[in-house]
Design an enzyme around this catalytic site. Sequence first.
Site, PDB file in Angstrom:
ATOM      1  N   GLU A 267       0.889  -1.169   0.000  1.00  0.00           N
ATOM      2  CA  GLU A 267       0.000   0.000   0.000  1.00  0.00           C
ATOM      3  C   GLU A 267       0.920   1.210   0.000  1.00  0.00           C
ATOM      4  O   GLU A 267       1.575   1.483   1.014  1.00  0.00           O
ATOM      5  CB  GLU A 267      -0.882   0.023   1.259  1.00  0.00           C
ATOM      6  CG  GLU A 267      -1.799  -1.177   1.426  1.00  0.00           C
ATOM      7  CD  GLU A 267      -3.044  -1.099   0.572  1.00  0.00           C
ATOM      8  OE1 GLU A 267      -3.199  -0.128  -0.194  1.00  0.00           O
ATOM      9  OE2 GLU A 267      -3.867  -2.021   0.664  1.00  0.00           O
ATOM     10  N   CYS A 302      -2.194   8.941   2.916  1.00  0.00           N
ATOM     11  CA  CYS A 302      -1.877   8.355   1.608  1.00  0.00           C
ATOM     12  C   CYS A 302      -2.916   8.734   0.564  1.00  0.00           C
ATOM     13  O   CYS A 302      -2.592   8.882  -0.598  1.00  0.00           O
ATOM     14  CB  CYS A 302      -1.750   6.843   1.725  1.00  0.00           C
ATOM     15  SG  CYS A 302      -3.203   6.063   2.431  1.00  0.00           S
TER      16      CYS A 302
HETATM   17  P1  NAP Z   1       8.401   4.765   4.625  1.00  0.00           P
HETATM   18  O1  NAP Z   1       9.571   5.610   4.835  1.00  0.00           O
HETATM   19  O2  NAP Z   1       8.294   3.993   3.369  1.00  0.00           O
HETATM   20  O3  NAP Z   1       8.334   3.790   5.890  1.00  0.00           O
HETATM   21  C1  NAP Z   1       7.333   2.840   6.055  1.00  0.00           C
HETATM   22  C2  NAP Z   1       7.878   1.692   6.873  1.00  0.00           C
HETATM   23  O4  NAP Z   1       8.906   1.027   6.143  1.00  0.00           O
HETATM   24  C3  NAP Z   1       8.512   2.130   8.188  1.00  0.00           C
HETATM   25  O5  NAP Z   1       8.226   1.160   9.166  1.00  0.00           O
HETATM   26  C4  NAP Z   1       9.979   2.148   7.840  1.00  0.00           C
HETATM   27  O6  NAP Z   1      10.804   2.014   8.956  1.00  0.00           O
HETATM   28  C5  NAP Z   1      10.084   0.949   6.932  1.00  0.00           C
HETATM   29  N1  NAP Z   1      11.249   0.951   6.066  1.00  0.00           N
HETATM   30  C6  NAP Z   1      12.016   1.993   5.658  1.00  0.00           C
HETATM   31  N2  NAP Z   1      13.021   1.564   4.869  1.00  0.00           N
HETATM   32  C7  NAP Z   1      12.897   0.229   4.766  1.00  0.00           C
HETATM   33  C8  NAP Z   1      13.633  -0.800   4.083  1.00  0.00           C
HETATM   34  N3  NAP Z   1      14.685  -0.518   3.338  1.00  0.00           N
HETATM   35  N4  NAP Z   1      13.206  -2.077   4.207  1.00  0.00           N
HETATM   36  C9  NAP Z   1      12.120  -2.379   4.941  1.00  0.00           C
HETATM   37  N5  NAP Z   1      11.404  -1.471   5.620  1.00  0.00           N
HETATM   38  C10 NAP Z   1      11.777  -0.187   5.525  1.00  0.00           C
HETATM   39  O7  NAP Z   1       7.049   5.581   4.709  1.00  0.00           O
HETATM   40  P2  NAP Z   1       6.619   6.595   5.851  1.00  0.00           P
HETATM   41  O8  NAP Z   1       7.404   7.839   5.627  1.00  0.00           O
HETATM   42  O9  NAP Z   1       6.614   5.952   7.173  1.00  0.00           O
HETATM   43  O10 NAP Z   1       5.084   6.810   5.479  1.00  0.00           O
HETATM   44  C11 NAP Z   1       4.695   7.677   4.491  1.00  0.00           C
HETATM   45  C12 NAP Z   1       4.379   6.958   3.200  1.00  0.00           C
HETATM   46  O11 NAP Z   1       3.431   5.916   3.413  1.00  0.00           O
HETATM   47  C13 NAP Z   1       3.731   7.861   2.183  1.00  0.00           C
HETATM   48  O12 NAP Z   1       4.331   7.671   0.929  1.00  0.00           O
HETATM   49  C14 NAP Z   1       2.286   7.399   2.149  1.00  0.00           C
HETATM   50  O13 NAP Z   1       1.618   7.677   0.978  1.00  0.00           O
HETATM   51  C15 NAP Z   1       2.419   5.969   2.428  1.00  0.00           C
HETATM   52  N6  NAP Z   1       1.168   5.429   2.970  1.00  0.00           N
HETATM   53  C16 NAP Z   1       0.403   4.648   2.158  1.00  0.00           C
HETATM   54  C17 NAP Z   1      -0.787   4.134   2.618  1.00  0.00           C
HETATM   55  C18 NAP Z   1      -1.651   3.268   1.738  1.00  0.00           C
HETATM   56  O14 NAP Z   1      -2.516   2.601   2.278  1.00  0.00           O
HETATM   57  N7  NAP Z   1      -1.453   3.243   0.443  1.00  0.00           N
HETATM   58  C19 NAP Z   1      -1.194   4.396   3.916  1.00  0.00           C
HETATM   59  C20 NAP Z   1      -0.393   5.193   4.726  1.00  0.00           C
HETATM   60  C21 NAP Z   1       0.801   5.697   4.224  1.00  0.00           C
HETATM   61  P3  NAP Z   1      11.412   3.332   9.655  1.00  0.00           P
HETATM   62  O15 NAP Z   1      10.270   4.248   9.877  1.00  0.00           O
HETATM   63  O16 NAP Z   1      11.983   2.857  10.912  1.00  0.00           O
HETATM   64  O17 NAP Z   1      12.420   3.846   8.708  1.00  0.00           O
END
Ligand code: NAP
Length: 499
Positions: A267, A302
């Site tokens: 997602e 999102c």
């Molecule tokens: P993110 O940076 O992608 O992080 C999401 C999760 O992934 C966190 O737990 C993060 O850990 C982890 N992560 C980071 N790098 C990783 C890697 N290399 N391997 C595995 N896991 C890793 O996103 P965010 O900044 O938290 O959230 C914002 C994003 O989420 C936005 O783009 C938003 O659109 C999207 N979002 C989408 C939905 C949907 O349903 N489509 C819903 C909500 C949010 P750390 O935080 O510890 O780095």
Amino acid sequence: MMTTTATTEISHAVTEFLQREQRLLIDGEWLPAQTGATFATLNPATGKPLCYVAAGDAADVDAAVAAAQRALSAWAATPPAQRERLLHRFADLMETHKEELAQLETLDNGKPFRVAYNVEINVAIGQMRYYAGWPTKLTGETYAVSSPGFHVYTRREPVGVCAAITPWNYSLVMAAQKIGPALAAGNTLVLKPAEQTPLTALRLGELALEAGIPPGVLNVVTGFGHTAGAALSHHPGVAKVAFTGSTEVGKAIQRAAAETIKRVSLELGGKSPLILFDDVEDLDAAAEAALWAIFSNSGQNCVAGSRLFVQAGIYDAVLERLATRAQQLVVGPGLEASTDLGPLISAEQLARVQRYIEIGRRSGATLVIGGERLGGRLADGYFLAPTIFAHVADNAAIACEEIFGPVLSVFRFEDEEEVIARANALPFGLAAGVWTQNLSRAHRMAARLKAGVVWINTYDWFDPAAPFGGMGESGLGRELGRQVMDAYTELKTVWVKVE
Ligand code: NAP
Ligand code: MG
């Protein structure tokens, strides 16, 4: 003018929770990281640490996956009605501790307590209850094969050990959305919450144990994405990764998962169009919907309606209403009752959004309102004024890239064909909204917009029974609804020769 502001008083349970150093939940035990490392989770309203949390890494992920593997066969064999009872008990405990969960979410994430308490925790509980009902409803099918003498049927079996990697914007909801279906289908799970908001996931872990969910069925490993998250997405013992987060990290997870052909559901991000046609019945209602489509959760959503397309006949009127209403929104600490918009999640996120605002200014777009960081009593937190740009070029960075902050781009359009082409022009395809009184047009638009969910004369509605997910670079697979049960089960086909 408001002179006094009612503030939510932090409960004793939350104060006590924050005084403890938070550990990892592995096999029903609360353990420090094997390295002993910890990190602080901050309150984005103040920039100050709330408490320290174990920084799990690859070794802790190994231990959690091993625990989940040990727990798997007994959990999968637990009678469905018993799994249902346990998940309902879990939901009951979430309900009992609703205020506490909402306070933790507000402290950790910054969002208005009013919204956390009245909306989000209810959404999370609703999801848990919906999935609690699934174990007794999972079925296979029988098939009318043409070869004589066979009875052919399918079984739905758990996938195995699952990993859930979740973002910070709706931490508790995202955790429930993955824990519910994973456990209902008989899988075991390792949850890695976002480093910025680990607290509600940890409290959920406590409640799961209290509910009687057996050790190892739900494990929580807090830590960083590049260590704990990456270890989970590479781990050979993990059969499925459910990820919600950015498109960039989603791609990295899919690459990592390819090594062992893990099931992956993603997602991801969006840049969702909200389209107002000039036949809208109630202009105020449409403008109000557009306002909240972008500004709820301070734009860290999102499905944020971050591209607003307004038909020429109502363009000026809508822009004027939006500017007036945006000016009235109260930006402040989430614990204050009057707050409409809390802070952004972190200093990094604030800097990122401010960079986009600067790029927007230099792109020639008109800054209608906002754009500035808020100072005074809010200076220590990451507060940003709601921001609206008009006259934005379709190819400007602020029109194409996900900002994930309270920044709206407004575009004028003339007709339906034109707006469909412009709305569909990006690689994203998460959500879209259409406001019109023309029924045929509403259905034409719903069919032609590239989006996993289309809202007509409304925006941002969710229900556990209705599937959700993105097209294109906004994701892979669907969560919620009965569809998510496919993602958490393997389908096995059995051929029986009947003599
Ligand atoms: P993110 O940076 O992608 O992080 C999401 C999760 O992934 C966190 O737990 C993060 O850990 C982890 N992560 C980071 N790098 C990783 C890697 N290399 N391997 C595995 N896991 C890793 O996103 P965010 O900044 O938290 O959230 C914002 C994003 O989420 C936005 O783009 C938003 O659109 C999207 N979002 C989408 C939905 C949907 O349903 N489509 C819903 C909500 C949010 P750390 O935080 O510890 O780095
Ligand atoms: Mg935090």
